[in-house]
Design a protein around this motif. Structure first.
Motif, PDB file in Angstrom:
ATOM      1  N   HIS B  87       0.877  -1.140  -0.100  1.00  0.00           N
ATOM      2  CA  HIS B  87      -0.153   0.060   0.087  1.00  0.00           C
ATOM      3  C   HIS B  87       0.891   1.134   0.117  1.00  0.00           C
ATOM      4  O   HIS B  87       2.136   1.126   0.165  1.00  0.00           O
ATOM      5  N   VAL B  88       0.206   2.479  -0.313  1.00  0.00           N
ATOM      6  CA  VAL B  88       0.919   3.555  -0.587  1.00  0.00           C
ATOM      7  C   VAL B  88       1.172   4.538   0.833  1.00  0.00           C
ATOM      8  O   VAL B  88       0.227   4.298   1.708  1.00  0.00           O
ATOM      9  N   HIS B  89       2.128   5.032   0.983  1.00  0.00           N
ATOM     10  CA  HIS B  89       2.527   6.103   2.130  1.00  0.00           C
ATOM     11  C   HIS B  89       2.453   7.414   1.731  1.00  0.00           C
ATOM     12  O   HIS B  89       2.825   8.071   0.690  1.00  0.00           O
ATOM     13  N   PHE B  90       2.052   8.113   2.904  1.00  0.00           N
ATOM     14  CA  PHE B  90       2.145   9.671   2.773  1.00  0.00           C
ATOM     15  C   PHE B  90       2.809  10.046   3.781  1.00  0.00           C
ATOM     16  O   PHE B  90       3.051   9.586   4.697  1.00  0.00           O
ATOM     17  N   CYS B  92       4.735  13.311   5.554  1.00  0.00           N
ATOM     18  CA  CYS B  92       4.496  14.837   5.877  1.00  0.00           C
ATOM     19  C   CYS B  92       5.929  15.565   5.784  1.00  0.00           C
ATOM     20  O   CYS B  92       6.749  15.195   6.526  1.00  0.00           O
ATOM     21  N   THR B  93       6.015  16.413   4.941  1.00  0.00           N
ATOM     22  CA  THR B  93       7.318  17.170   4.643  1.00  0.00           C
ATOM     23  C   THR B  93       7.572  18.004   6.009  1.00  0.00           C
ATOM     24  O   THR B  93       8.803  18.665   5.863  1.00  0.00           O
ATOM     25  N   ASP B  94       6.535  18.509   6.773  1.00  0.00           N
ATOM     26  CA  ASP B  94       6.915  19.193   7.947  1.00  0.00           C
ATOM     27  C   ASP B  94       7.522  18.303   9.190  1.00  0.00           C
ATOM     28  O   ASP B  94       8.424  18.689   9.587  1.00  0.00           O
ATOM     29  N   CYS B  95       6.817  17.358   9.582  1.00  0.00           N
ATOM     30  CA  CYS B  95       7.058  16.716  10.738  1.00  0.00           C
ATOM     31  C   CYS B  95       7.776  15.163  10.320  1.00  0.00           C
ATOM     32  O   CYS B  95       8.322  14.733  11.247  1.00  0.00           O
ATOM     33  N   GLY B  96       7.705  14.947   9.313  1.00  0.00           N
ATOM     34  CA  GLY B  96       8.435  13.730   8.882  1.00  0.00           C
ATOM     35  C   GLY B  96       7.499  12.425   9.139  1.00  0.00           C
ATOM     36  O   GLY B  96       8.013  11.339   8.926  1.00  0.00           O
ATOM     37  N   GLY B  97       6.300  12.519   9.548  1.00  0.00           N
ATOM     38  CA  GLY B  97       5.675  11.505   9.666  1.00  0.00           C
ATOM     39  C   GLY B  97       5.041  10.940   8.528  1.00  0.00           C
ATOM     40  O   GLY B  97       5.179  11.300   7.557  1.00  0.00           O
ATOM     41  N   VAL B  98       4.865   9.538   8.658  1.00  0.00           N
ATOM     42  CA  VAL B  98       4.501   8.332   7.759  1.00  0.00           C
ATOM     43  C   VAL B  98       3.329   7.989   7.854  1.00  0.00           C
ATOM     44  O   VAL B  98       3.149   7.428   8.976  1.00  0.00           O
ATOM     45  N   PHE B  99       2.419   7.969   7.117  1.00  0.00           N
ATOM     46  CA  PHE B  99       0.904   7.692   7.154  1.00  0.00           C
ATOM     47  C   PHE B  99       0.516   6.687   5.978  1.00  0.00           C
ATOM     48  O   PHE B  99       1.094   6.832   5.042  1.00  0.00           O
ATOM     49  N   CYS B 100      -0.282   5.646   6.395  1.00  0.00           N
ATOM     50  CA  CYS B 100      -0.793   4.703   5.357  1.00  0.00           C
ATOM     51  C   CYS B 100      -1.868   5.020   4.757  1.00  0.00           C
ATOM     52  O   CYS B 100      -2.905   5.566   5.484  1.00  0.00           O
ATOM     53  N   LEU B 101      -1.854   4.966   3.449  1.00  0.00           N
ATOM     54  CA  LEU B 101      -3.192   5.539   2.756  1.00  0.00           C
ATOM     55  C   LEU B 101      -3.826   4.204   2.096  1.00  0.00           C
ATOM     56  O   LEU B 101      -3.185   3.031   2.164  1.00  0.00           O
ATOM     57  N   LYS B 102      -5.174   4.465   1.852  1.00  0.00           N
ATOM     58  CA  LYS B 102      -5.847   3.200   1.457  1.00  0.00           C
ATOM     59  C   LYS B 102      -5.802   2.901   0.180  1.00  0.00           C
ATOM     60  O   LYS B 102      -5.984   1.621  -0.463  1.00  0.00           O
ATOM     61  N   THR B 103      -5.179   3.886  -0.753  1.00  0.00           N
ATOM     62  CA  THR B 103      -4.845   3.690  -2.005  1.00  0.00           C
ATOM     63  C   THR B 103      -4.152   2.488  -2.384  1.00  0.00           C
ATOM     64  O   THR B 103      -3.249   2.132  -1.519  1.00  0.00           O
ATOM     65  N   SER B 104      -4.316   1.630  -3.439  1.00  0.00           N
ATOM     66  CA  SER B 104      -3.637   0.770  -3.958  1.00  0.00           C
ATOM     67  C   SER B 104      -2.652   1.157  -4.727  1.00  0.00           C
ATOM     68  O   SER B 104      -2.714   2.267  -5.373  1.00  0.00           O
ATOM     69  N   PHE B 115      14.517  -2.822 -20.757  1.00  0.00           N
ATOM     70  CA  PHE B 115      14.519  -2.180 -19.287  1.00  0.00           C
ATOM     71  C   PHE B 115      14.133  -3.351 -18.694  1.00  0.00           C
ATOM     72  O   PHE B 115      13.176  -4.376 -18.929  1.00  0.00           O
ATOM     73  N   ARG B 116      14.702  -3.800 -17.457  1.00  0.00           N
ATOM     74  CA  ARG B 116      14.287  -4.697 -16.511  1.00  0.00           C
ATOM     75  C   ARG B 116      13.570  -3.804 -15.114  1.00  0.00           C
ATOM     76  O   ARG B 116      14.308  -2.908 -14.731  1.00  0.00           O
ATOM     77  N   LEU B 117      12.297  -4.246 -14.797  1.00  0.00           N
ATOM     78  CA  LEU B 117      11.802  -3.666 -13.941  1.00  0.00           C
ATOM     79  C   LEU B 117      12.259  -3.886 -12.450  1.00  0.00           C
ATOM     80  O   LEU B 117      12.276  -5.060 -12.360  1.00  0.00           O
ATOM     81  N   GLY B 118      12.744  -3.139 -11.609  1.00  0.00           N
ATOM     82  CA  GLY B 118      12.928  -3.664 -10.360  1.00  0.00           C
ATOM     83  C   GLY B 118      11.780  -3.495  -9.337  1.00  0.00           C
ATOM     84  O   GLY B 118      11.201  -4.440  -8.799  1.00  0.00           O
ATOM     85  N   ALA B 119      11.516  -2.191  -8.741  1.00  0.00           N
ATOM     86  CA  ALA B 119      10.487  -1.829  -8.061  1.00  0.00           C
ATOM     87  C   ALA B 119       9.875  -0.539  -8.418  1.00  0.00           C
ATOM     88  O   ALA B 119      10.507   0.305  -9.116  1.00  0.00           O
ATOM     89  N   VAL B 120       8.553  -0.203  -7.903  1.00  0.00           N
ATOM     90  CA  VAL B 120       7.906   0.954  -8.128  1.00  0.00           C
ATOM     91  C   VAL B 120       7.662   1.390  -6.808  1.00  0.00           C
ATOM     92  O   VAL B 120       7.079   0.689  -6.203  1.00  0.00           O
ATOM     93  N   GLU B 121       7.956   2.495  -6.673  1.00  0.00           N
ATOM     94  CA  GLU B 121       7.604   3.031  -5.436  1.00  0.00           C
ATOM     95  C   GLU B 121       6.788   4.583  -5.688  1.00  0.00           C
ATOM     96  O   GLU B 121       7.096   5.344  -6.452  1.00  0.00           O
ATOM     97  N   MET B 122       5.556   4.820  -4.818  1.00  0.00           N
ATOM     98  CA  MET B 122       5.072   6.194  -5.067  1.00  0.00           C
ATOM     99  C   MET B 122       5.313   6.970  -3.875  1.00  0.00           C
ATOM    100  O   MET B 122       5.265   6.390  -2.479  1.00  0.00           O
ATOM    101  N   ASP B 123       5.636   7.932  -3.999  1.00  0.00           N
ATOM    102  CA  ASP B 123       6.355   9.133  -2.942  1.00  0.00           C
ATOM    103  C   ASP B 123       5.116  10.132  -3.037  1.00  0.00           C
ATOM    104  O   ASP B 123       5.245  10.986  -3.603  1.00  0.00           O
ATOM    105  N   VAL B 124       4.265   9.969  -2.167  1.00  0.00           N
ATOM    106  CA  VAL B 124       3.076  10.889  -2.083  1.00  0.00           C
ATOM    107  C   VAL B 124       3.386  11.728  -0.737  1.00  0.00           C
ATOM    108  O   VAL B 124       3.650  11.349   0.276  1.00  0.00           O
ATOM    109  N   HIS B 125       3.783  13.062  -0.923  1.00  0.00           N
ATOM    110  CA  HIS B 125       4.205  13.979   0.011  1.00  0.00           C
ATOM    111  C   HIS B 125       3.261  15.320  -0.049  1.00  0.00           C
ATOM    112  O   HIS B 125       2.747  15.718  -0.856  1.00  0.00           O
ATOM    113  N   GLY B 126       3.272  15.964   1.306  1.00  0.00           N
ATOM    114  CA  GLY B 126       2.608  17.238   1.673  1.00  0.00           C
ATOM    115  C   GLY B 126       2.605  17.513   3.011  1.00  0.00           C
ATOM    116  O   GLY B 126       3.525  17.318   3.852  1.00  0.00           O
TER     117      GLY B 126
END
Lengths: 136, 136
Positions: B87-90, B92-104, B115-126
């Motif tokens: 699952h995806v994480h959010f 916070c660029t202020d406090c550094g906190g990490v939160f779990c999102l429901k989004t898949s 090209f060989r795919l290793g991994a895909v990570e989504m960096d959602v921040h705010g």
DNA sequence: TTGCAAATGCAACACTGTTGCAAATATTGG
DNA sequence: CCAATATTTGCAACAGTGTTGCATTTGCAA
């Protein structure tokens, strides 16, 4: 063509050798550069001056400042940033190269109430074609 | 109601006063804590030991480590969030906190030939709700 | 209880970034 | 072109954050 001094004049700051060289380095860089990166690239620059030049470029809007995963500030030319926003990158874990993908960025996910979305970035990494050929 | 020592035992690390106190502090905190925060909260703890305790908690999965906007590491208890794959994480660029999102997670993008795919990570921040409230 | 690996405390160090101040310099106006 | 002036530079010293080495202590298990 790329008249770095003009960019500085347009931004309303004094044109100094330090600023010209640093901004040129940022514009030429494929990735955001840390203070240490720039110090290595411009060996005859003063450490403190380099910090101040970077701050002044950020203050006048020519550069962007962000923190990397190790807690180190990294700087990028804001022109470059605009150019590379809006599409996804592939980073080769072998050679460190960065490639632009045709894929469009993922849709912004639904956030809990009160959360403010800054940006969504997709970090796609693996092995690029050239490196994959070398290590089958 | 799980006692802090039990969490440590379950994670497979030795139960020491330092770890118990630090983990308890992280569990009680509303926001991710920096090393300096914890040092102020536990005045009779050794600076270096505190760093090592935090690292050990991260290593055994009981804590999460992230960087805040100033480039300082902040730590949060991850006791309630054991599953961090799929699952995806959010961030916070202020406090550094990490939160779990429901989004898949997003579907793997199409790569150029070879090209060989290793991994895909989504960096959602705010900014998280709490920090957003503090700076309107 | 005893032995051992792991954790702690202390000192010293390394890296990143900042502040104060005197000397040098880019720009503006004559 | 030249002088006046506000900025910028270079240097030294400092501050905050994180790390390493090593001797000692301690949790845990046989």
């Amino acid at each position: 063509m790329s008249a770095t001094p003009d960019l500085l004049r347009a931004a309303g700051v004094k044109v100094t050798p330090g600023r010209v060289r640093v901004l040129a380095a940022l514009l030429a860089a494929a990735q955001p550069l840390s203070h240490a990166d720039l110090e290595a690239q411009l060996p005859d620059a003063d450490r403190v001056t380099l910090y101040r030049v970077l701050d002044s470029l950020v203050a006048c809007g020519l550069a962007l400042k962000a923190v990397d995963a190790r807690g180190v500030f990294r700087f990028s030319a804001s022109a470059t940033q605009r150019e590379h926003g809006g599409h996804v990158h592939f980073r080769c874990t072998d050679c460190g190269g960065v490639f632009c993908l045709k894929t469009s960025p993922p849709p912004p996910p639904k956030l809990p109430r009160g959360f403010r979305l800054g940006a969504v970035e997709m970090d796609v990494h693996g092995t690029c074609a050239q490196c994959a050929r070398r290590t089958p």
